[in-house]
Design a protein around this motif. Structure first.
Motif, short mmCIF file in Angstrom:
data_model
loop_
_atom_site.label_atom_id
_atom_site.label_comp_id
_atom_site.label_asym_id
_atom_site.label_seq_id
_atom_site.Cartn_x
_atom_site.Cartn_y
_atom_site.Cartn_z
N LYS A 140 0.85 -1.12 -0.07
CA LYS A 140 0.11 0.13 0.21
C LYS A 140 1.07 1.15 -0.11
CE LYS A 140 -3.91 -0.61 2.46
NZ LYS A 140 -4.69 -0.95 3.70
N THR A 141 0.47 2.16 0.72
CA THR A 141 1.53 3.31 0.82
C THR A 141 2.88 2.82 1.46
OG1 THR A 141 -0.39 4.61 1.48
CG2 THR A 141 1.91 5.60 2.10
N GLY A 142 2.90 1.78 2.42
CA GLY A 142 4.19 1.02 2.66
C GLY A 142 4.27 -0.27 2.16
N PRO A 143 5.43 -1.08 2.39
CA PRO A 143 5.71 -2.33 1.77
C PRO A 143 4.94 -3.45 2.49
CG PRO A 143 7.81 -1.72 3.25
CD PRO A 143 6.62 -0.45 3.03
N LYS B 159 8.92 2.44 -3.44
CA LYS B 159 8.94 3.67 -2.92
C LYS B 159 9.95 3.97 -1.60
CE LYS B 159 4.60 3.74 -3.08
NZ LYS B 159 3.02 3.88 -3.01
N TYR B 160 10.92 2.96 -1.51
CA TYR B 160 11.76 3.05 -0.29
C TYR B 160 12.51 4.37 -0.29
CZ TYR B 160 11.09 -2.00 1.18
OH TYR B 160 10.39 -3.19 1.65
N SER B 161 12.81 4.88 0.95
CA SER B 161 13.57 6.07 1.21
C SER B 161 15.04 5.53 0.49
CB SER B 161 13.49 6.60 2.23
OG SER B 161 13.81 5.60 3.29
N LYS B 162 15.95 6.49 0.57
CA LYS B 162 17.39 6.22 0.38
C LYS B 162 17.73 5.68 1.78
CE LYS B 162 19.19 8.88 -3.34
NZ LYS B 162 19.68 10.26 -3.46
N THR C 265 15.63 -4.06 16.52
CA THR C 265 15.53 -3.12 15.62
C THR C 265 14.13 -2.57 15.21
OG1 THR C 265 17.31 -4.26 14.45
CG2 THR C 265 16.39 -2.52 13.14
N LEU C 266 13.04 -3.65 15.20
CA LEU C 266 11.85 -3.40 15.24
C LEU C 266 11.26 -2.40 16.32
CD1 LEU C 266 9.87 -6.60 14.10
CD2 LEU C 266 9.92 -4.37 13.01
N ASP C 267 11.70 -2.75 17.60
CA ASP C 267 11.33 -2.03 18.67
C ASP C 267 11.78 -0.64 18.61
OD1 ASP C 267 10.23 -2.14 21.65
OD2 ASP C 267 12.41 -1.54 21.92
N GLY C 268 13.23 -0.55 18.23
CA GLY C 268 13.40 0.62 18.14
C GLY C 268 12.81 1.63 17.12
N TYR C 269 12.62 1.22 15.83
CA TYR C 269 12.05 1.76 14.85
C TYR C 269 10.73 2.05 15.12
CZ TYR C 269 10.71 2.86 9.80
OH TYR C 269 10.20 3.28 8.62
N LEU C 270 9.97 1.51 15.72
CA LEU C 270 8.45 1.63 15.88
C LEU C 270 8.21 2.50 16.97
CD1 LEU C 270 7.23 -1.87 15.34
CD2 LEU C 270 7.09 0.03 13.65
N ALA C 271 9.30 2.51 17.93
CA ALA C 271 9.28 3.64 18.96
C ALA C 271 9.22 5.04 18.52
CB ALA C 271 10.18 3.36 20.03
N ALA C 272 9.93 5.39 17.52
CA ALA C 272 10.03 6.67 16.87
C ALA C 272 10.83 6.48 15.61
CB ALA C 272 10.85 7.42 17.90
N PRO C 273 9.95 6.27 14.60
CA PRO C 273 10.57 5.91 13.38
C PRO C 273 11.54 7.04 12.66
CG PRO C 273 8.33 5.54 13.14
CD PRO C 273 8.58 6.21 14.67
N MET D 260 8.60 6.49 6.49
CA MET D 260 7.21 6.30 7.23
C MET D 260 6.75 7.54 7.81
SD MET D 260 6.61 2.70 9.15
CE MET D 260 6.51 2.86 11.06
N ALA D 261 5.39 7.87 7.70
CA ALA D 261 4.93 8.97 8.28
C ALA D 261 3.85 8.49 9.41
CB ALA D 261 3.96 9.76 7.27
N PHE D 262 4.51 8.03 10.45
CA PHE D 262 3.86 7.35 11.66
C PHE D 262 4.80 7.91 12.91
CE2 PHE D 262 3.45 3.94 14.72
CZ PHE D 262 2.16 3.96 14.86
#
Ligand code: HEC
Length: 121
Positions: free
Chosen positions: A45-48, A66-69, A82-90, A99-101
Motif C-alpha cells: 500500500k503506502t508502505g511495503p 518507494k523505499y527512501s534512500k 531493530t523493530l522495537d527501536g524503529y516503531l518507538a520513534a521511526p 514512514m509517516a507514523f
C-alpha cells in the motif's frame, strides 16, 4: 548468600527488559498500521507489505518501489531490537525514513505487535 541474591536481582532486572508480548493484543494494535501496511499477503500500500517481517532485511520487498534512500542504505535487519527501536520513534531511529507514523510510545504495545508478527511466521 549476598552474592547469590545479587545474581538473582540482576537476572530479574535483565529479564524485565524484554517484555513478553501478547499476539492477540498486537493484532489490535496493528490496526494503526493498516492504513499503510498489509501483513497477511504480499500486497503493498503506502508502505511495503510486512509478510515474514521478523528477520527480514530492510528495503527487501522488490515489488515496492518507494523505499527512501535512508531505508535502502540502513543495513537493518528487522529483528526484535531493530523493530522495537524503529516503531518507538521511526524518524528518530532512521533519519530520512518516509514512514509517516509518530511511533508506538508504549513498550508493551511494541512487544505485543512484535509477538503478533512472530505468531504469523
Ligand atoms: C502513513 C503510512 C504508514 C503507517 C501508518 C505505518 N507505516 Fe510502516 N512504512 C510506511 C512507509 C512509507 C514505509 C517505507 C519507509 C522508507 O522507505 O523509509 C514503511 C516501512 C515500514 C517497515 C520497514 C519495511 C521494510 O521492508 O524494510 C516496517 C517494519 C514498518 N513500516 C512497520 C510499521 C508498523 C508495525 C506500523 C504500525 C505500528 C507502521 N509501519 C505504520 C508507511 C507507514
Amino acid at each position: 548468600m549476598r552474592v547469590l541474591f545479587a545474581i538473582l536481582l540482576i537476572a530479574t532486572i535483565g529479564s524485565n527488559q524484554t517484555l513478553a508480548g501478547d499476539a492477540a493484543k498486537g493484532e489490535k494494535i496493528f490496526k494503526k498500521c493498516k492504513a499503510c501496511h498489509v501483513v497477511n499477503e504480499e500486497k503493498n500500500k503506502t508502505g511495503p507489505h510486512l509478510v515474514n517481517i521478523i528477520d527480514r532485511p530492510a528495503a527487501s520487498v522488490e515489488s515496492y518501489r518507494k523505499y527512501s534512500k535512508a531505508m535502502k542504505n540502513s543495513g537493518f535487519v528487522w529483528d526484535e531490537a531493530t523493530l522495537d527501536g524503529y516503531l518507538a520513534a521511526p524518524k528518530k531511529y532512521l533519519k530520512g525514513t518516509k514512514m509517516a507514523f509518530a511511533g508506538l510510545r508504549k513498550e508493551k504495545d511494541r512487544a505485543d505487535i512484535i509477538a503478533y508478527f512472530k505468531s504469523l511466521q
